[in-house]
Write an enzyme that holds these catalytic residues in place. Structure first.
Site, short mmCIF file in Angstrom:
data_model
loop_
_atom_site.label_atom_id
_atom_site.label_comp_id
_atom_site.label_asym_id
_atom_site.label_seq_id
_atom_site.Cartn_x
_atom_site.Cartn_y
_atom_site.Cartn_z
CE LYS A 169 -60.54 79.68 45.40
NZ LYS A 169 -61.93 80.15 45.49
CD GLU A 222 -67.36 78.27 43.89
OE1 GLU A 222 -67.29 77.03 44.05
OE2 GLU A 222 -67.16 79.07 44.82
CG ASP A 245 -68.74 81.70 46.12
OD1 ASP A 245 -69.51 81.78 47.09
OD2 ASP A 245 -67.51 81.58 46.25
CE LYS A 269 -66.56 81.62 50.00
NZ LYS A 269 -67.03 80.95 48.77
MG MG Z 1 -65.84 80.60 45.21
#
Ligand code: MG
Length: 371
Positions: A169, A222, A245, A269
């Site tokens: 991240k 991402e 995403d 997801k």
């Molecule tokens: Mg992500």
């Protein structure tokens, strides 16, 4: 003629899931130390019980929050009583008519219906999602934002669990992000790879400055920016592959992304797109159009993770990058069985349905029962 089985009761449990290590993402602006999860049990008049879980990643990550899941189930559960849970598309249409939108709140109910279908037919869910493929599912390590040293420490913990793909991240200021990317990239060995997940934090100019500064290796980036349009602008000026995403929420989003050539891969997801029924449709589209996928949950315990792994287990290896096991980051375990980490890889269970058996003592008393 197939005789009907009917939903006779829906029970709702609330479980707090503490994270083993506190977690920051999106340049540190989003902080998490626990998750609030909703687990549902659907009972039928035939005595088959199905389980599902819905767990947004806190309230700040997506337009989704845990109390919203439970409020949504309060709306939807009465509409589902008496219906045949094995008819998953029909159940889903009923939910979409009763409450348009709000995909994330439907995921737990949808998952429990799939669990019942699997148990009623004697098949693990991956068989119902197209058939088990004989492949290990690679697990990706989720590495919170920190200093380069902290991030490498977190990667090292993942390496001890066998992880070889590390989702790091980032998304603070440009210079610090370049420093993080260079430090992590030079730390990893040849059989490992990194994704740098910005979680929407950059403006387009920041994305261009960072991504053009690290062209020695081709790296997956991402969700660099907040909106789809910003991400598309970045896509058009970089040679790094882009994973979308957060901005893939509906089937139409992936159709548009494919038409625009906006991404090479997506994070699929389950909770975000509305559950296994909707995720399967997006999975099928991506297989047909050549878009690679990370198939995983938004968050949650072993129940939610296992649903995602079943879909991954029935997805061609050529189109699959990895999954992520959120439950591996928690200090409590809500069920026995399920898809566990086996040295950086996992497999869908072979028992019918999801293949998890929730621990009723961890779930506690139901906070709501509809019957
Ligand atoms: Mg992500």
């Amino acid at each position: 003629m197939v005789s009907n089985i009917k939903i006779s009761r829906i029970s709702v449990y609330q479980v707090t899931l503490p994270l083993e290590h506190p977690y920051r993402l999106s340049g540190g602006r989003l902080y998490f130390d626990k998750l609030d999860s909703t687990i549902v049990a659907i009972d039928t008049d035939e005595g088959i019980r199905g389980w599902g879980e819905g767990c947004p990643w806190g309230s700040t990550y997506l337009p989704a929050f845990a109390k919203g899941v439970r409020a949504g189930i309060e709306e939807l559960a009465p509409q589902l009583l008496g219906l045949d849970p094995r008819r998953t598309d029909s159940i889903y249409r009923t939910m979409d008519i009763a409450l348009p939108g709000h995909p994330y709140i439907k995921s737990a109910l949808d998952m429990a219906c799939w669990d019942i279908l699997g148990k009623a037919t004697g098949l693990p869910l991956c068989e119902l999602f197209g058939g088990r493929l004989n492949q290990p599912i690679i697990i990706q390590n989720s590495v919170p934002t920190g200093t380069p040293e902290e991030m490498i420490e977190s990667i090292a913990r993942g390496q001890q669990k066998g992880y070889t793909i590390h989702t790091c991240k980032i998304g603070a200021d440009v210079a610090k992000d370049i420093e993080r990317i260079k430090a992590v990239s030079s730390y990893l060995s040849a059989n490992e790879s990194a994704t740098f997940d910005v979680n929407r934090a950059w403006l387009v100019d920041e994305a261009m400055r960072v991504m053009n500064a690290v062209t020695d290796n081709i790296i997956y980036f991402e969700q660099p920016c907040e909106t789809y349009e910003e991400c598309l602008q970045v896509r058009r000026v970089t040679s790094h592959p882009i994973i979308l995403d957060e901005c893939i929420q509906r089937y139409g989003d992936i159709v548009r992304a494919n038409a625009d050539r906006a991404c090479e891969a997506i994070g699929l997801k389950i909770g975000r797109v509305g559950g296994l029924t909707k995720a399967k449709r997006i999975r099928d589209f991506c297989v047909e159009t050549g878009i690679r996928m990370n198939i995983e949950e938004t968050g949650g315990s072993i129940i939610a993770d296992t649903g995602a792994v079943h879909l991954a287990q029935a997805t061609p290896e050529t189109h699959l990058r990895a999954t992520w096991l959120c439950h591996d980051m928690l200090t409590i375990d809500t069920a026995t069985g399920g898809a566990r980490n086996q040295g950086g890889k996992t497999y869908a269970p072979e028992t019918p349905g999801l293949g998890v058996e929730p621990k009723l003592d961890v779930l506690g008393e139901a906070i709501a029962v509809y019957e």
